[in-house]
Design a protein around this motif. Structure first.
Motif, PDB file in Angstrom:
ATOM      1  N   LEU A  43     -36.519   3.344  60.790  1.00  0.00           N
ATOM      2  CA  LEU A  43     -35.486   3.852  60.398  1.00  0.00           C
ATOM      3  C   LEU A  43     -36.151   4.729  58.955  1.00  0.00           C
ATOM      4  N   VAL A  44     -36.744   3.901  58.173  1.00  0.00           N
ATOM      5  CA  VAL A  44     -37.167   4.594  56.920  1.00  0.00           C
ATOM      6  C   VAL A  44     -38.257   5.684  57.140  1.00  0.00           C
ATOM      7  N   LEU A  45     -39.163   5.378  58.144  1.00  0.00           N
ATOM      8  CA  LEU A  45     -40.225   6.523  58.541  1.00  0.00           C
ATOM      9  C   LEU A  45     -39.426   7.727  59.174  1.00  0.00           C
ATOM     10  N   SER A  46     -38.440   7.581  59.831  1.00  0.00           N
ATOM     11  CA  SER A  46     -37.697   8.599  60.789  1.00  0.00           C
ATOM     12  C   SER A  46     -36.775   9.144  59.624  1.00  0.00           C
ATOM     13  N   GLY A  47     -36.593   8.767  58.573  1.00  0.00           N
ATOM     14  CA  GLY A  47     -35.546   9.506  57.519  1.00  0.00           C
ATOM     15  C   GLY A  47     -34.207   9.020  57.635  1.00  0.00           C
ATOM     16  N   LEU A  48     -33.894   8.178  58.518  1.00  0.00           N
ATOM     17  CA  LEU A  48     -32.606   7.549  58.653  1.00  0.00           C
ATOM     18  C   LEU A  48     -32.280   6.583  57.500  1.00  0.00           C
ATOM     19  N   LYS A  49     -33.087   5.785  57.071  1.00  0.00           N
ATOM     20  CA  LYS A  49     -32.720   4.639  56.256  1.00  0.00           C
ATOM     21  C   LYS A  49     -33.349   5.002  54.978  1.00  0.00           C
ATOM     22  N   THR A  50     -32.600   5.341  53.855  1.00  0.00           N
ATOM     23  CA  THR A  50     -33.250   5.919  52.503  1.00  0.00           C
ATOM     24  C   THR A  50     -32.580   4.948  51.225  1.00  0.00           C
ATOM     25  N   VAL A  51     -32.052   3.669  51.762  1.00  0.00           N
ATOM     26  CA  VAL A  51     -31.605   2.762  50.908  1.00  0.00           C
ATOM     27  C   VAL A  51     -32.104   1.233  51.163  1.00  0.00           C
ATOM     28  N   TYR A  52     -31.745   0.231  50.504  1.00  0.00           N
ATOM     29  CA  TYR A  52     -32.205  -1.077  50.452  1.00  0.00           C
ATOM     30  C   TYR A  52     -31.331  -1.866  49.631  1.00  0.00           C
ATOM     31  N   SER A  53     -30.982  -2.906  50.074  1.00  0.00           N
ATOM     32  CA  SER A  53     -30.247  -3.712  49.201  1.00  0.00           C
ATOM     33  C   SER A  53     -30.704  -5.352  48.948  1.00  0.00           C
ATOM     34  N   TYR A  54     -30.336  -6.141  48.214  1.00  0.00           N
ATOM     35  CA  TYR A  54     -30.857  -7.423  47.892  1.00  0.00           C
ATOM     36  C   TYR A  54     -30.106  -8.160  46.809  1.00  0.00           C
ATOM     37  N   PRO A  55     -29.719  -9.381  47.226  1.00  0.00           N
ATOM     38  CA  PRO A  55     -28.564 -10.233  46.193  1.00  0.00           C
ATOM     39  C   PRO A  55     -29.245 -10.650  44.944  1.00  0.00           C
ATOM     40  N   VAL A  56     -28.977 -10.201  43.785  1.00  0.00           N
ATOM     41  CA  VAL A  56     -29.198 -10.114  42.531  1.00  0.00           C
ATOM     42  C   VAL A  56     -29.589 -11.627  42.054  1.00  0.00           C
ATOM     43  N   GLU A  57     -28.659 -12.700  42.672  1.00  0.00           N
ATOM     44  CA  GLU A  57     -29.255 -14.080  42.128  1.00  0.00           C
ATOM     45  C   GLU A  57     -30.316 -14.400  42.965  1.00  0.00           C
ATOM     46  N   ALA A  58     -30.783 -13.852  43.963  1.00  0.00           N
ATOM     47  CA  ALA A  58     -31.931 -14.289  44.924  1.00  0.00           C
ATOM     48  C   ALA A  58     -33.143 -13.394  44.095  1.00  0.00           C
ATOM     49  N   MET A  59     -33.049 -12.326  43.694  1.00  0.00           N
ATOM     50  CA  MET A  59     -34.054 -11.656  42.727  1.00  0.00           C
ATOM     51  C   MET A  59     -34.387 -12.442  41.646  1.00  0.00           C
ATOM     52  N   ILE A  93     -25.683  -1.896  40.653  1.00  0.00           N
ATOM     53  CA  ILE A  93     -25.657  -3.235  41.026  1.00  0.00           C
ATOM     54  C   ILE A  93     -23.946  -3.078  41.285  1.00  0.00           C
ATOM     55  N   CYS A  94     -23.615  -3.912  42.432  1.00  0.00           N
ATOM     56  CA  CYS A  94     -22.155  -3.912  42.771  1.00  0.00           C
ATOM     57  C   CYS A  94     -21.807  -5.182  43.582  1.00  0.00           C
ATOM     58  N   PRO A  95     -20.607  -5.706  43.620  1.00  0.00           N
ATOM     59  CA  PRO A  95     -20.353  -6.708  44.517  1.00  0.00           C
ATOM     60  C   PRO A  95     -20.426  -6.301  46.013  1.00  0.00           C
ATOM     61  N   PHE A  96     -20.726  -7.399  46.904  1.00  0.00           N
ATOM     62  CA  PHE A  96     -21.032  -6.900  48.375  1.00  0.00           C
ATOM     63  C   PHE A  96     -19.981  -6.374  48.914  1.00  0.00           C
ATOM     64  N   ASP A  97     -18.512  -6.845  48.470  1.00  0.00           N
ATOM     65  CA  ASP A  97     -17.689  -6.168  49.064  1.00  0.00           C
ATOM     66  C   ASP A  97     -17.103  -4.755  48.511  1.00  0.00           C
ATOM     67  N   GLU A  98     -17.896  -4.262  47.452  1.00  0.00           N
ATOM     68  CA  GLU A  98     -17.435  -3.087  47.026  1.00  0.00           C
ATOM     69  C   GLU A  98     -18.731  -2.156  47.327  1.00  0.00           C
ATOM     70  N   PHE A 136     -23.827 -17.632  49.584  1.00  0.00           N
ATOM     71  CA  PHE A 136     -23.014 -16.137  49.829  1.00  0.00           C
ATOM     72  C   PHE A 136     -21.589 -15.881  49.295  1.00  0.00           C
ATOM     73  N   SER A 137     -21.200 -15.050  48.926  1.00  0.00           N
ATOM     74  CA  SER A 137     -20.007 -14.711  48.329  1.00  0.00           C
ATOM     75  C   SER A 137     -19.578 -13.274  48.620  1.00  0.00           C
ATOM     76  N   THR A 138     -18.545 -12.773  49.165  1.00  0.00           N
ATOM     77  CA  THR A 138     -18.199 -11.200  49.099  1.00  0.00           C
ATOM     78  C   THR A 138     -18.237 -10.572  47.578  1.00  0.00           C
ATOM     79  N   LYS A 139     -18.309 -11.553  46.509  1.00  0.00           N
ATOM     80  CA  LYS A 139     -17.960 -10.975  45.205  1.00  0.00           C
ATOM     81  C   LYS A 139     -19.343 -11.149  44.625  1.00  0.00           C
ATOM     82  N   MET A 140     -20.437 -11.698  45.218  1.00  0.00           N
ATOM     83  CA  MET A 140     -21.663 -11.637  44.787  1.00  0.00           C
ATOM     84  C   MET A 140     -22.251 -10.127  44.424  1.00  0.00           C
ATOM     85  N   ASP A 141     -23.050 -10.096  43.246  1.00  0.00           N
ATOM     86  CA  ASP A 141     -23.879  -8.928  42.941  1.00  0.00           C
ATOM     87  C   ASP A 141     -24.904  -8.548  43.839  1.00  0.00           C
ATOM     88  N   ILE A 142     -24.874  -7.301  44.475  1.00  0.00           N
ATOM     89  CA  ILE A 142     -26.047  -6.744  45.155  1.00  0.00           C
ATOM     90  C   ILE A 142     -26.906  -5.548  44.491  1.00  0.00           C
TER      91      ILE A 142
END
Length: 153
Positions: A43-59, A93-98, A136-142
């Motif tokens: 997806l990245v190399l085809s140009g379709l994927k230009t974003v990535y996300s990861y839980p802040v707490e895990a980082m 950084i924003c909550p998962f559900d946002e 996991f929580s839908t309110k956790m920061d991503i």
């Protein structure tokens, strides 16, 4: 950066782009499984994927620092071979559900909808968090990062 293929790719990129820093900011492997990494890289190399996300707490738990705008990373495949150099364009950084519909669209997955993004990322985030004894929580920061491929192998 100890990965030899990443070093060679960075050298090839920086030789042709003298305005970039001498060192890249690190390496990234998208996902946590061979299949997911392969799929993401296509997806990245085809140009379709230009974003990535990861839980802040895990980082924080894993000692991963937040990328900054204009940072450069070498993207690795599932076996650790360098496939591209990416440059960070934006990070929020924003909550998962946002997480926004536009961010989900830029993830390039399936129908590119927010619902699909959530369905695909919730299990991934759960696995990442469980590895770090977090829940996991839908309110956790991503961390939501936008990037572009600036050089491909």
């Amino acid at each position: 950066m100890g990965n030899e293929t990443a070093v060679r790719l960075w050298e090839a990129f920086s030789t042709n782009h003298p305005s970039v820093p001498e060192r890249c900011d690190g390496v990234w492997k998208l996902g946590d499984s061979e299949d997911y990494t392969k799929w993401s890289n296509v997806l990245v190399l085809s140009g379709l994927k230009t974003v990535y996300s990861y839980p802040v707490e895990a980082m924080c738990s894993e000692g991963i620092s937040c990328p900054e705008v204009n940072d450069h990373y070498v993207l690795l495949d599932s076996t650790g071979v360098a496939v591209a150099v990416i440059q960070i364009l934006d990070g929020q950084i924003c909550p998962f559900d946002e997480v926004s519909e536009s961010f989900a669209y830029k993830a390039g997955e399936e129908d590119r909808s927010l619902e699909t993004w959530r369905e695909n990322h919730k299990p991934f985030f759960k696995r990442v968090l469980e590895r770090n004894e977090l829940e996991f929580s839908t309110k956790m920061d991503i961390l939501c990062v936008e990037f572009e491929v600036v050089f491909a192998a």
